[in-house]
Design an enzyme around this catalytic site. Structure first.
Site, mmCIF file in Angstrom:
data_model
loop_
_atom_site.group_PDB
_atom_site.id
_atom_site.type_symbol
_atom_site.label_atom_id
_atom_site.label_comp_id
_atom_site.label_asym_id
_atom_site.label_seq_id
_atom_site.Cartn_x
_atom_site.Cartn_y
_atom_site.Cartn_z
ATOM 1 N N GLY A 169 0.765 -1.263 -0.194
ATOM 2 C CA GLY A 169 0.006 0.021 0.094
ATOM 3 C C GLY A 169 0.810 1.184 -0.107
ATOM 4 O O GLY A 169 2.032 1.221 -0.482
ATOM 5 N N CYS A 170 0.336 2.406 0.492
ATOM 6 C CA CYS A 170 1.098 3.577 0.511
ATOM 7 C C CYS A 170 2.164 3.568 1.386
ATOM 8 O O CYS A 170 2.237 3.014 2.479
ATOM 9 C CB CYS A 170 0.441 4.783 1.379
#
Length: 187
Positions: free
Chosen positions: A14-15
């Site tokens: 993810g981020c």
């Protein structure tokens, strides 16, 4: 920390603001660097990676002391931080740049990553098959300087306060009870 025997691992879940911010809290972690890997464009920018057209994932390169924190413990953290059953997304972050991926440098690391996935899948924490990629690390590109330690510098930025902050609280509760957090953690 034994600086001569440090190891590195690069993964994405993810981020990278989320992943980077919690990894810095672990005992045995020497450094983290947010960056890009797994794509076809040399020296990509954040804006280019965000289009999903470079093939790169947002990743974190972690340098650690295996005498203090093991590869297996880092994999436990990795699978705690994101949902490895979601293809090309984590929460509202959608696109191939947010895919779940473990990068390896050699056959031993590849086997270790495969084993970590099997072990984590067997826990039943997530329903469904893991979609985490295991990919040879060809090149790691550090992200722009303003992405390094982003949460520490920008805790009140809307994404940080809504997504990263709560993830850190959950992480600190779980891994603090296991005694894995640094005493000198910055936040």
């Amino acid at each position: 920390m034994d600086k001569q025997n440090l190891e590195t691992i690069t993964f994405g879940g993810g981020c990278f603001w989320c992943v980077d911010s919690v990894l810095d809290l672990l005992k045995g972690v020497e450094s983290t660097t947010s960056g890009y890997a797994g794509g076809h464009k040399a020296n990509p920018t954040y804006e280019e990676v965000c289009t999903g057209e470079t093939g790169h994932a947002e990743v974190v390169k972690l340098t650690y002391d295996p005498k203090i924190i093991s590869y297996e413990q880092l994999m436990d953290v990795f699978f705690f931080l994101h949902d490895p059953t979601q293809l090309n997304r984590q929460g509202n972050d959608i696109g191939t740049q947010y895919r779940s991926v473990i990068f390896y440098k050699d056959d031993t690391e590849k086997a270790n990553a495969e084993s970590a996935i099997k072990t984590s899948e067997a826990t039943g924490k997530y329903s469904g098959k893991y979609v985490t990629e295991i990919t040879k690390l060809e090149e790691f590109y550090p992200a722009e300087q303003y992405h390094q330690g982003y949460y520490e510098i920008n805790p009140n930025q809307p994404y940080c306060s809504a997504v990263v902050g709560p993830k850190i609280v959950k992480f600190k509760k779980h891994f603090g009870e296991l005694g894995m957090l640094r005493e000198d953690a910055r936040y």
